[in-house]
Design an enzyme around this catalytic site. Structure first.
Site, PDB file in Angstrom:
ATOM      1  N   SER A 114      -6.344  32.560   3.933  1.00  0.00           N
ATOM      2  CA  SER A 114      -6.838  33.084   5.217  1.00  0.00           C
ATOM      3  C   SER A 114      -6.109  32.456   6.404  1.00  0.00           C
ATOM      4  O   SER A 114      -5.716  33.165   7.339  1.00  0.00           O
ATOM      5  CB  SER A 114      -8.352  32.882   5.347  1.00  0.00           C
ATOM      6  OG  SER A 114      -8.667  31.517   5.248  1.00  0.00           O
ATOM      7  N   ASP A 158       1.907  29.508   0.603  1.00  0.00           N
ATOM      8  CA  ASP A 158       0.988  30.515   1.161  1.00  0.00           C
ATOM      9  C   ASP A 158       1.707  31.350   2.223  1.00  0.00           C
ATOM     10  O   ASP A 158       1.631  32.580   2.240  1.00  0.00           O
ATOM     11  CB  ASP A 158      -0.224  29.848   1.832  1.00  0.00           C
ATOM     12  CG  ASP A 158      -1.136  29.155   0.838  1.00  0.00           C
ATOM     13  OD1 ASP A 158      -0.733  28.986  -0.319  1.00  0.00           O
ATOM     14  OD2 ASP A 158      -2.258  28.770   1.224  1.00  0.00           O
TER      15      ASP A 158
HETATM   16  C1  MEV Z   1      -2.772  26.179  -1.461  1.00  0.00           C
HETATM   17  O1  MEV Z   1      -2.921  27.592  -1.469  1.00  0.00           O
HETATM   18  C2  MEV Z   1      -1.682  25.767  -2.413  1.00  0.00           C
HETATM   19  C3  MEV Z   1      -1.498  24.264  -2.568  1.00  0.00           C
HETATM   20  O2  MEV Z   1      -0.489  24.086  -3.555  1.00  0.00           O
HETATM   21  C4  MEV Z   1      -1.098  23.608  -1.277  1.00  0.00           C
HETATM   22  C5  MEV Z   1       0.308  23.935  -0.856  1.00  0.00           C
HETATM   23  O3  MEV Z   1       1.111  24.398  -1.667  1.00  0.00           O
HETATM   24  O4  MEV Z   1       0.630  23.654   0.323  1.00  0.00           O
HETATM   25  C6  MEV Z   1      -2.761  23.599  -3.076  1.00  0.00           C
END
Ligand code: MEV
Length: 329
Positions: A114, A158
């Protein structure tokens, strides 16, 4: 004139957390839209509205809050003001008045991207409005730099997934490959409803990587082998192989301490109902899990995840990342 950016949400299939330390992750976009609209306004203030959360806040050009709908509005909406300020600086545009509206169907803080969708959408809409559209690489770089300011050491997966879209393999700040998928895996997404901070869980794994380096290296190399096998399976349409690989990936995520009893209850329910495999997705500690199923077991697995306490998040694979439009108001 209005600029409208429409962003998908994202699901990490393999490799979350380990991607922060340099592994690759496999992620894909899903059709849960976040729509960001940017318009010029008559004042020299920046007004931010979240239509989904029914919050509104106005900031002066130097970042002082001048008006807000309620006490929660400032903390929730200031990150969007920061995106605006950062973007204007990046394109060398002096501050003037804008209204930014965000309407999102992505549950917040549940591992589906999000905040990345809001950042990518805001950068894209604002630069389009100001007639300085950025390339996808530049949008990604801007959203990634912002995320680095929010939580210490993000991987950028992301922001990359939401910017470029489709099914991607991501490593060390770049999209290693975009997979041409003819048959996307049949995924079920279950939400524990427990909101958590990605930064906190990334910090936990970073500590393990720094203090118990040998142990971490061993786990991370197993995680990389899983992502490599999953990439091969996806490229060759062997979706049934993804289940056991997800189960293995989940075991490693449990080992590094980013799972939770609620996630594990949903994962166990999915597996008992005949899922090919299941794991948490995203930052963990709560948030969402995914299960991969065959057509014949899809309904049964979905019902089992729901009966175990999840909200199901209906969604489909989407091939596109952020898209921006200009419209006469
Ligand atoms: C978060 O969606 C994914 C993580 O690997 C954090 C990141 O890659 O920055 C937990």
């Amino acid at each position: 004139m209005k600029a409208i950016a429409v962003c998908p949400a994202k699901v990490i299939l393999f490799g979350e957390h380990f991607v922060v330390g340099g592994n690759s992750a496999l992620a894909m976009t899903i059709d849960l839209p976040t729509v960001v609209t940017a318009e010029r306004s008559q004042t020299d203030h920046v007004r931010i509205k979240s239509e989904s959360l029914r919050l509104e806040a106005t900031f002066s050009a130097d970042g002082n809050l001048t008006e807000s709908s309620d006490l929660k509005a400032e903390s929730t909406l200031r990150p969007i003001f920061e995106v605006v300020a950062f973007t204007l600086k990046k394109i060398g545009h002096s501050t003037e008045g804008f209204t930014i509206s965000v309407k999102s169907s992505v549950p917040i803080g549940m591992g589906l991207g999000s905040s990345a969708a809001t950042a990518v959408g805001t950068v894209s809409a604002l630069t389009a409005l100001l007639n300085s559209p950025l390339s996808k690489e530049e949008v990604f770089e801007a959203a990634y730099s912002l995320e680095k300011m929010v939580h210490g050491h993000p991987s950028g997966v992301d922001q990359a997934t939401i910017t470029f879209g489709g099914m991607i393999s991501y490593r060390n700040g770049t999209v290693e490959s975009t997979l041409e998928i003819s048959k996307p895996p049949l995924l079920i997404i279950g939400n524990t409803g427990q909101r958590r901070s990605t930064g906190e869980f990334v910090g936990k794994v970073t500590k393990l990587r720094e203090t118990r380096a040998d142990e971490y290296r061993k786990i991370a190399s197993e995680a990389q082998a899983i992502s490599d096998k999953a990439l091969d399976a996806l490229r060759n349409g062997r979706n049934e192989s993804l289940g056991p690989l997800m189960n293995e990936n989940q075991r490693l995520l449990e080992l590094v301490g980013v799972s939770s009893p609620e996630l594990e209850r949903l994962i166990a329910a999915a597996r008992s109902a005949g899922a090919l495999g299941a794991k948490l997705t995203g930052g963990g500690g709560g948030g969402c899990m995914i299960a991969v199923a065959e057509t014949a077991t899809y309904e049964k697995v979905s019902q089992a995840i729901q009966a175990a306490g999840a909200n199901l998040i209906p969604s489909n694979f989407l091939r596109f990342g952020v898209e921006t439009y200009l419209r006469e108001s």
